[in-house]
Write an enzyme that holds these catalytic residues in place. Structure first.
Site, mmCIF file in Angstrom:
data_model
loop_
_atom_site.group_PDB
_atom_site.id
_atom_site.type_symbol
_atom_site.label_atom_id
_atom_site.label_comp_id
_atom_site.label_asym_id
_atom_site.label_seq_id
_atom_site.Cartn_x
_atom_site.Cartn_y
_atom_site.Cartn_z
ATOM 1 N NE ARG A 36 -1.785 1.924 3.433
ATOM 2 C CZ ARG A 36 -1.859 1.758 4.795
ATOM 3 N NH1 ARG A 36 -2.560 0.958 5.325
ATOM 4 N NH2 ARG A 36 -1.369 2.805 5.392
ATOM 5 C CG HIS A 88 -6.356 2.486 5.808
ATOM 6 N ND1 HIS A 88 -6.711 1.208 5.134
ATOM 7 C CD2 HIS A 88 -7.813 2.919 6.301
ATOM 8 C CE1 HIS A 88 -7.912 0.962 5.462
ATOM 9 N NE2 HIS A 88 -8.776 1.846 6.002
ATOM 10 C CE1 TYR A 113 0.134 2.865 9.054
ATOM 11 C CE2 TYR A 113 -0.805 4.479 10.001
ATOM 12 C CZ TYR A 113 -0.906 3.716 8.979
ATOM 13 O OH TYR A 113 -1.523 3.753 7.942
HETATM 14 C C1 TPP Z 1 -15.418 -5.360 10.417
HETATM 15 C C2 TPP Z 1 -14.650 -3.804 10.324
HETATM 16 N N1 TPP Z 1 -13.938 -3.770 11.317
HETATM 17 C C3 TPP Z 1 -12.986 -2.503 11.069
HETATM 18 C C4 TPP Z 1 -13.231 -1.843 10.092
HETATM 19 C C5 TPP Z 1 -12.366 -0.625 10.012
HETATM 20 N N2 TPP Z 1 -11.248 -0.672 9.028
HETATM 21 C C6 TPP Z 1 -11.355 -0.251 7.802
HETATM 22 S S1 TPP Z 1 -10.242 -0.879 6.702
HETATM 23 C C7 TPP Z 1 -9.389 -1.623 7.908
HETATM 24 C C8 TPP Z 1 -7.909 -2.366 7.858
HETATM 25 C C9 TPP Z 1 -8.130 -3.214 6.377
HETATM 26 O O1 TPP Z 1 -6.924 -3.788 6.076
HETATM 27 P P1 TPP Z 1 -6.938 -4.904 5.138
HETATM 28 O O2 TPP Z 1 -7.799 -5.993 5.306
HETATM 29 O O3 TPP Z 1 -5.414 -5.312 5.066
HETATM 30 O O4 TPP Z 1 -7.232 -4.151 3.879
HETATM 31 P P2 TPP Z 1 -6.494 -2.767 3.233
HETATM 32 O O5 TPP Z 1 -7.444 -1.566 3.767
HETATM 33 O O6 TPP Z 1 -5.149 -2.818 3.535
HETATM 34 O O7 TPP Z 1 -6.577 -2.983 1.685
HETATM 35 C C10 TPP Z 1 -10.135 -1.560 9.165
HETATM 36 C C11 TPP Z 1 -9.633 -2.163 10.478
HETATM 37 C C12 TPP Z 1 -13.812 -2.131 8.903
HETATM 38 N N3 TPP Z 1 -14.118 -1.488 8.153
HETATM 39 N N4 TPP Z 1 -14.751 -3.481 9.258
#
Ligand code: TPP
Ligand code: MG
Lengths: 359, 326
Positions: free
Chosen positions: A257, A261, A270
């Site tokens: 990434r 985020h 971080y």
């Molecule tokens: C069930 C849930 N918990 C928490 C969140 C908040 N949240 C949004 S994106 C994220 C991280 C996602 O990381 P990853 O699965 O690695 O996908 P990326 O965004 O890195 O593509 C979090 C914790 C959410 N959207 N849904």
């Protein structure tokens, strides 16, 4: 003691970070330079769009936006390997896959611009909308695959989940169902190393994310997610075997990434700069451009001309988005049920009256 | 003394209690180095280490389930749901386990966990980040359900929640996380978790609310005052168990009641307050009880969300209807 079972995880890469071929068995599609150029052009379009979307957010014209910077190869490979009647269940940043499937950039902007009509996009009408509750889309894709199996349709369901999302019960349940039921389901983990501020190492003690499929009984593969050729080859393979009744597959696309985020995040809090800098060396556009240039099918001139073209197209999309009028207040009520119940009709009337009084 | 916001008061309470009690552990997504996506746990990881400020794998079932296990074994976990819309996978562990260990084991085991939930709409957030879902929990026996609406109440109520021997769902109205600052001494003084707070005295109508709507409700009381109407404003603060007496005493005085909440109307917690009034205050009332709530729809994405949330205008209009009725 005897050995009950042994497993290994293969890693697939065709193009290394310098754009050099590391294997000689190029898949069919990659031997056709024209087809590769088309895919590269889509990737470049995605990057131009993404840059513009971030800029829109920074100037207050868009809500929180999840950038796809660095994911272009993985996303475009996924979208281009699918057929129109296959079902796609995305998370929230797979614009590359979705553009290939007919979703318009203006619809992505509407979604992040706080307008539900973005979810009513121009891609295949059976595709799932963006999915914010992490990993839930995996089970929906498995369910779609189950429906295809029951109805004997030669269709495949594909979901994307993140490295973080692969910790979720929904992810495991989906891949397990695919193994148990031999479902035409392809689960792609786009491992971009971070789940907001949480690094991949905190998600699991497992050496690879691909191996999570072993316990489910599906085929597993780890792929260089920055290598379009490898990603597309892996997707073609997974989709073909799923379509022919050989069951599900788990693909871990290893990428990075490169952005925050979302625009609401500040990754400098971080994440070490050095890590990001190193990741830029492996990003997906440069290596493919180098390769295509070496093949004499792409040049700086092509690059400039196509980029200018992308910017024009994106501008049209942005203007269409900016000119979209906000929905009327009734829109809050009109899609909750197939038919508006009388109880809700009364509330709708109240909201309308209030709106009219405000003028 | 420094003036702090509601979210800083939460950080202050967490830090206070972690220093005070080694069994307090914070866990959730991004609560560590990042200090939480809203910064509620900012600085805690540096102060207390990654063992007590735990970044978990991304799975709400895991977070809630391990918090239950820790709490039953004598720890005081403070788990964070990153947003209101992500508590649903946690509900299994909260409802089937946290809320009923005490009952199931006839008091042999208990589950003193706190689940912090940034709550509600109005911050132009993406989908599933703006839910007012308190009523899902207020129908569950064995839980305390609380929602502070000021920095000092956030501090005192969070301390009380952590010290409480039973599971507490601690909703944080994120729209007013940084609305204003006030002086909150870090004195470790907890507030009770079974009283409503009267924020403003009045004689003509009682406005009952909680969470972020306290802001609009106080503004509505100001607007009414300009028109010569004296409104009493009550912040319910602890929804379950409900301090109905405070509400009843107020209605005895005013004879009128408007309940304001952000959640959908049907079976929202306002229905419970209205039912209690019907049961116990029928003869004190001089006008029908009014509710100003979210509609029975999903909260819209942000372009329309302010048309969904109760506004000052709607609250004032409802109060005037109660006045016109008698
Ligand atoms: C069930 C849930 N918990 C928490 C969140 C908040 N949240 C949004 S994106 C994220 C991280 C996602 O990381 P990853 O699965 O690695 O996908 P990326 O965004 O890195 O593509 C979090 C914790 C959410 N959207 N849904
Ligand atoms: Mg990730």
């Amino acid at each position: 003691m005897s050995i009950a079972a042994t497993f290994e995880i293969e890693y697939l890469q065709y193009l290394d970070a310098d754009g050099k071929l590391v294997r000689s068995d190029l898949p069919e599609f990659a031997r056709d330079a024209k087809q590769l150029v088309e895919l590269y052009k889509t990737m470049l379009f995605v990057r131009v769009f993404d840059t513009k979307a971030v800029a829109l957010q920074r100037t207050g014209k868009l809500g929180t936006y999840a950038s796809c910077l660095g994911h272009e190869a993985a996303h475009v490979a996924i979208g281009s390997a699918m057929r129109e009647d296959d079902v796609f269940a995305p998370m929230y940043r797979e614009y590359g896959a979705q553009f290939v499937r007919g979703v318009k950039p203006r619809e992505v902007l509407m979604y992040w611009g706080g307008d539900e009509r973005g979810n009513d996009f121009s891609g295949p009408a059976h595709d799932f909308p963006w999915c914010v509750p992490i990993a839930t889309q995996c089970l929906h894709a498995a369910g779609a695959a189950l429906a295809f199996k029951i109805r004997k349709e030669p269709r495949v369901a594909v979901s994307v989940v993140g490295d973080g999302g692969s910790s979720k019960a929904d992810f495991y349940g989906a891949i397990n169902m695919a193994g148990a039921q031999t479902l035409p389901y392809v689960s792609v983990i786009v491992n971009n190393q971070w789940a907001i501020s949480v690094p991949r190492t905190i998600q699991t003690g497992a050496k690879t994310l691909a191996q999570k499929g072993i316990a489910a009984g599906v085929e597993c593969l780890q792929v260089d997610g920055n290598d379009l050729i490898a990603m597309r080859a892996a997707m073609d393979h997974a989709i073909k075997r799923a379509r022919h009744g050989h069951g599900g597959m788990l693909i871990e696309a290893v990428t990075y990434r490169l952005s925050d985020h979302t625009t609401a995040d500040d990754a400098r809090r971080y994440r070490p700069d050095a890590e990001v800098k190193a990741a830029w060396e492996r990003e997906p556009m440069k290596r493919l451009r180098t390769y295509l240039t070496a093949q004499n099918v792409w040049s700086d001139k092509h690059e400039e001309a196509w980029k200018a073209e992308c910017e024009k197209i994106v501008d049209v999309e942005v203007n269409a988005y900016l000119e979209t009028k906000t929905q009327p207040v009734e829109a809050i009520f009109d899609y909750v049920y197939a038919e508006l119940p009388p109880d809700l009709t009364a509330q709708r009337a109240q909201a309308l009256a209030l709106e009219q009084r405000r003028g | 003394m420094a003036q702090i916001t509601l979210i800083e008061a939460i950080t202050q309470a967490l830090a206070h209690e972690m220093a005070n009690d080694a069994s307090v552990v914070v866990l959730g997504e991004d609560v560590g180095v990042n200090g939480g996506v809203f910064r509620a746990t900012a600085g805690l990881s540096e102060k207390f280490g990654t063992q007590r400020v735990l970044d978990t794998p991304l799975d709400e079932t895991t977070i809630a389930g391990v918090a239950v296990g820790m709490a039953v074994q004598g720890m005081r976990p403070v788990a964070e749901a990153q947003f209101d819309g992500f508590v649903y996978p946690m509900v299994d562990h909260i409802v089937c386990h946290a809320a009923r260990f005490r009952t199931r084991t006839r008091g042999r085991l208990s589950c003193p966990l706190v689940l912090r939930v940034p709550w509600g709409g109005g911050i132009r957030a993406p989908e599933h980040h703006s839910e007012a879902n308190e009523a899902i929990f207020t129908n569950v026996p064995g839980l305390r359900v609380v929602m502070p609406s000021s920095p000092s109440r956030a501090y005192g109520m969070l301390l009380a929640a952590i010290r409480d021997p039973d599971p507490v769902i601690f909703f944080e109205p994120k729209r007013i996380y940084r609305q204003y600052k006030e002086e909150v001494p870090d004195d470790g003084e907890a507030l009770p978790l079974d009283v409503c707070f009267v924020l403003r005295d009045g004689t003509d109508v009682t406005l009952v609310t909680w969470g972020a709507q306290v802001k609009e409700t106080l503004e509505a009381a100001d607007a009414l005052a300009k028109e010569g109407v004296s409104a009493e404003v009550i912040d319910v603060a602890t929804l379950k168990p409900l301090d109905f007496d405070t509400i009843h005493e107020s209605v005895k005085k005013t004879g009128r009641c408007v309940i304001v909440h952000e959640a959908p109307r049907t079976a929202g917690f306002g229905a419970e307050v209205a039912a209690r009034l019907a049961e116990h205050a029928m003869y004190d009332l001089v006008a029908p009880v009014e509710r100003v709530t979210g509609y029975d729809t999903h909260i819209p994405l942000f372009r329309l969300e302010m048309k969904y949330l109760p506004s000052v205008e709607r609250i004032v209009a409802a109060a005037k209807r109660t006045l016109a009725a008698s």
